[in-house]
Enzyme design. Structure first.
Site, PDB file in Angstrom:
ATOM      1  N   PHE B 125      -6.529  28.941  -6.654  1.00 49.33           N
ATOM      2  CA  PHE B 125      -7.866  28.354  -6.600  1.00 49.33           C
ATOM      3  C   PHE B 125      -7.918  27.466  -5.366  1.00 49.33           C
ATOM      4  O   PHE B 125      -7.189  26.473  -5.285  1.00 49.33           O
ATOM      5  CB  PHE B 125      -8.109  27.540  -7.878  1.00 49.33           C
ATOM      6  N   ILE B 160      -2.594  25.125  -1.585  1.00 51.99           N
ATOM      7  CA  ILE B 160      -3.064  26.004  -2.659  1.00 51.99           C
ATOM      8  C   ILE B 160      -1.860  26.582  -3.419  1.00 51.99           C
ATOM      9  O   ILE B 160      -1.025  27.285  -2.840  1.00 51.99           O
ATOM     10  CB  ILE B 160      -3.966  27.133  -2.103  1.00 51.99           C
ATOM     11  N   THR B 161      -1.804  26.262  -4.711  1.00 57.00           N
ATOM     12  CA  THR B 161      -0.677  26.658  -5.561  1.00 57.00           C
ATOM     13  C   THR B 161      -0.752  28.141  -5.920  1.00 57.00           C
ATOM     14  O   THR B 161      -1.849  28.665  -6.163  1.00 57.00           O
ATOM     15  CB  THR B 161      -0.694  25.812  -6.856  1.00 57.00           C
ATOM     16  N   ARG B 269      28.284   8.420 -20.874  1.00 63.45           N
ATOM     17  CA  ARG B 269      28.789   7.657 -19.743  1.00 63.45           C
ATOM     18  C   ARG B 269      29.222   6.272 -20.215  1.00 63.45           C
ATOM     19  O   ARG B 269      28.501   5.616 -20.958  1.00 63.45           O
ATOM     20  CB  ARG B 269      27.660   7.527 -18.714  1.00 63.45           C
ATOM     21  N   GLN B 337      17.530   5.388 -12.186  1.00 61.94           N
ATOM     22  CA  GLN B 337      18.320   4.150 -12.206  1.00 61.94           C
ATOM     23  C   GLN B 337      19.405   4.229 -13.282  1.00 61.94           C
ATOM     24  O   GLN B 337      20.541   3.812 -13.066  1.00 61.94           O
ATOM     25  CB  GLN B 337      17.385   2.961 -12.474  1.00 61.94           C
ATOM     26  N   GLY B 341      24.232   6.611  -9.125  1.00 61.79           N
ATOM     27  CA  GLY B 341      24.426   7.477  -7.959  1.00 61.79           C
ATOM     28  C   GLY B 341      24.166   8.943  -8.262  1.00 61.79           C
ATOM     29  O   GLY B 341      23.582   9.665  -7.455  1.00 61.79           O
ATOM     30  N   GLU B 364      -4.908  17.513  -8.800  1.00 65.04           N
ATOM     31  CA  GLU B 364      -5.963  17.596  -9.832  1.00 65.04           C
ATOM     32  C   GLU B 364      -6.711  16.272  -9.957  1.00 65.04           C
ATOM     33  O   GLU B 364      -7.085  15.838 -11.029  1.00 65.04           O
ATOM     34  CB  GLU B 364      -5.392  18.003 -11.202  1.00 65.04           C
TER      35      GLU B 364
END
Lengths: 261, 380
Positions: B125, B160-161, B269, B337, B341, B364
């Site tokens: 579109f 345009i996607t 972790r 965050q 890393g 959009e």
């Protein structure tokens, strides 16, 4: 051709399962119930027979009324009709009891092929498909990793530790499939919506002419008296490589000791 | 009664199927196809086979007869693992097929819709131009001039996607066809004079196809006019209202993906002798993400409900889009965050989401456009 696919409701394979100490069966409240994942391979094979041989496929489930969503789920892959056998007396059946119910339900049906998953992910006995074939006096082709229909016969590649055997039989026959046979597709939204309105026949033991004492906990050939929680995982042996190659020898000794080689 | 937050059993079952497809098929491949900036055509085809591109369309055109909420559930679940494929689905349905379904003639629907709703082909579109996107009336330079039974189109379109994939069949564009008269026209991509530029080097959405389009004396039949001549402005406003709800669902998917990843990582972790999720500094961040996800999800579903029950939903769609997209940017930053890393690598989902989130505040309708819509609707 007409195909029947027996399916099973099982506790979520990935979930932590518990035994209910009151009746020594799986505590259904403790974990979500799902369509047995091995059944998906039998269903996929049946869907392929629909595409290649215009097969008409009925799904069969033995289980309580609350398992009906599992029948609908199986139908959402595009199968044609459902048949559910529900009776309080079935609770606690072992593999042979379950096979008796399935065999009786099948006796009423016209079919060319029965397609099982080779095992369920809860009990993992692998007994039911062969037991059903025996009770019905039909050829039993288990552990199929490949399946072909040619006119009135079925040929499977029967998987075992050293490869596979090519086995051919006349139809009707009972086949159980292993997970190597195909890659199941995902149900489409259309399939899920259509499953709502597919015919579903519900039968009791009396309807099938099964004596209640042949099934359920009373008819079971095995009884569980006691159970224990799984022991916690123990720390394994760590073999460190010091650069001399001694670690390799240690590993080889360990594998010999455990009879892996 | 009259207040229900439940999904229909079939919607819930389908949501689970899409979630499983996303986890099993899309998630393991996402790091690679994003790093390679590759449109994963094989996965898009499988999405088509599951009926994802046909959910809200009639079975008369090969659709699934589903509703808009079910589409949003699918977009959220795909977006939870990969935003590029989420926007591919959102744009394929909302921008490619929906305008033809909603405004097209019966002939246009019969001709274009079936392959679009089956996901075998994709549509684009074209609204935004180099001069701008928010100020459509002031920035559109593309013109279509009537010549016999044809339109002759000259101009360009930007960002345009789905316009340049190997599946793309048509692009619907807006063009001035007279003084202050904007018309939408369907342009098949194989029309002479139509060309697509190289893919943009984007900050995120790396695996989504985004192109510049050039129209040089592009000649299409007047029969390709979408609906009525001069209706283009009204049509695209309606298209964007719907799109805002779907983008909200995509943003909620991003926030949920951040939560899933942070909860997993927060348990695995360890730092200072315990899982990082047991440090309040991390746990509170993740709790805030959960608040954002639930709030934004309720808002997009409310906007969906208003649309499906025939109530006005322009304001609610703008609120849902504004809130969900701004929360998505925050969620991606905070989740990155939490990962430290590792979060700064695109091997991680949260690192990719950090790249993907920003566009949600722009596409959009920018956040500024949403605030304009809301404040105008309040009578300001």
């Amino acid at each position: 051709m007409k195909v029947l696919v027996p399916v099973k409701r099982v506790p979520d394979t990935a979930g932590e399962k518990k035994i209910d100490p009151n009746d020594n069966t799986v505590d259904r409240e403790s974990v979500e119930s799902v369509l047995c994942p091995v059944n998906e391979f039998a269903i996929e094979e049946a869907v392929r027979l629909k595409e290649s041989h215009d097969a008409e496929v009925t799904v069969l489930l033995v289980g309580p009324e609350s398992a009906q969503p599992i029948v609908r789920k199986a139908l959402s892959y595009g199968l044609d009709a459902g048949l559910q056998v529900t009776d309080d007396a079935i609770a606690g059946s072992d593999a042979l009891g379950t096979a008796r119910v399935i065999a009786k339900a099948l006796e009423e049906q016209e079919f060319d092929l029965v397609l099982f998953g080779n095992q369920s992910t809860d009990a993992r006995t692998c007994l039911v498909p062969a037991a059903v074939a025996e009770l019905l006096g039909l050829p039993s082709l288990t552990y199929a990793r490949h399946l072909e229909i040619d006119g009135g016969s079925v040929t499977v590649h029967r998987e075992h530790e050293e490869g596979w055997d090519v086995v051919t039989s006349q139809l009707p026959a009972v086949v159980s499939v292993v997970e190597a046979i195909n890659e199941p597709r995902y149900p489409s939204f259309k399939g899920i919506m259509a499953a709502k309105s597919k015919p579903l026949d519900v039968r009791s033991l009396a309807d099938l002419g099964v004596e209640p004492e042949q099934v359920g906990a009373n008819g079971a050939t095995a009884t569980m008296y006691e159970f224990k929680d799984r022991p916690p995982k123990e720390a394994g042996t760590i073999v460190e490589d010091d650069g001399t190659g001694a670690a390799a020898a240690q590993l080889a000794d360990w594998m010999t000791e455990k009879k892996f080689v | 009664m009259g207040l229900s937050f439940g999904l229909e059993p079939e919607q819930e079952q389908f949501r689970q199927v899409v979630a499983r497809f996303a986890d099993e098929v899309i998630a393991p491949a996402a790091a690679d196809f994003n790093a390679e900036a590759r449109f994963p055509v094989d996965i898009v085809r499988r999405m088509g086979e599951m009926g994802l591109f046909g959910i809200p369309f009639s079975s008369a055109y090969g659709g699934m007869d589903g509703d808009y909420l079910t589409l949003c559930l699918a977009i959220e679940e795909i977006g939870r693992v990969d935003q590029s494929l989420g926007i591919t689905l959102e744009a394929g349905v909302g921008l490619g097929a929906a305008p033809i379904d909603e405004f097209g003639t019966e002939e246009q629907k019969q001709r274009w819709l079936p392959e679009l709703v089956r996901g075998e082909r994709l549509g684009g579109f074209g609204l935004t131009e180099s001069g701008g996107g928010s100020d459509v009336f002031g920035s559109t330079r593309t013109r279509a001039v009537r010549d016999g039974d044809d339109w002759v189109i000259d101009g360009d379109k930007q960002f345009i996607t789905n316009a340049g994939t190997e599946l793309t069949s048509v692009v619907t564009i807006t063009a001035f066809t007279g003084d202050g008269e904007m018309t939408a026209i369907i342009v098949p991509v194989d029309t002479p004079g139509f060309s697509v530029g190289r893919p943009y080097r984007k900050v995120g959405w790396h695996a989504s196809d985004t192109r510049e389009l050039t129209f040089d004396q592009v000649r299409v039949p007047v029969a390709n006019t979408l609906g009525e001549r001069g209706a283009g402005f009204r049509q695209f406003l309606k298209t964007l209202d719907d799109g805002r709800i779907a983008i909200s669902a995509l943003a909620v998917g991003l926030i949920q993906g951040c939560i899933d990843e942070c909860v997993r990582y927060g348990r695995e972790r360890e730092s200072f002798g315990r899982p990082i999720g047991q440090h309040q500094a991390i746990a509170f961040k993740i709790a805030d993400l959960e608040v954002a996800a639930q709030t934004a999800r309720q808002m997009y579903r409310y906007a969906c409900w208003r649309k499906m029950t025939g109530l006005t939903y322009k304001r609610e769609a703008a609120i849902a889009k504004l809130y969900a997209s701004e929360q998505a940017v925050t969620a991606a930053r905070e989740a990155t965050q939490v990962f430290g890393g590792m979060g700064f690598t695109t091997e991680t989902r949260v690192g990719r989401f950090y790249q993907d989130a920003k566009i949600l505040e722009i596409g959009e309708g920018t956040s500024e456009v949403q605030r304009t819509l809301i404040s105008r609707d309040l009578g300001l």
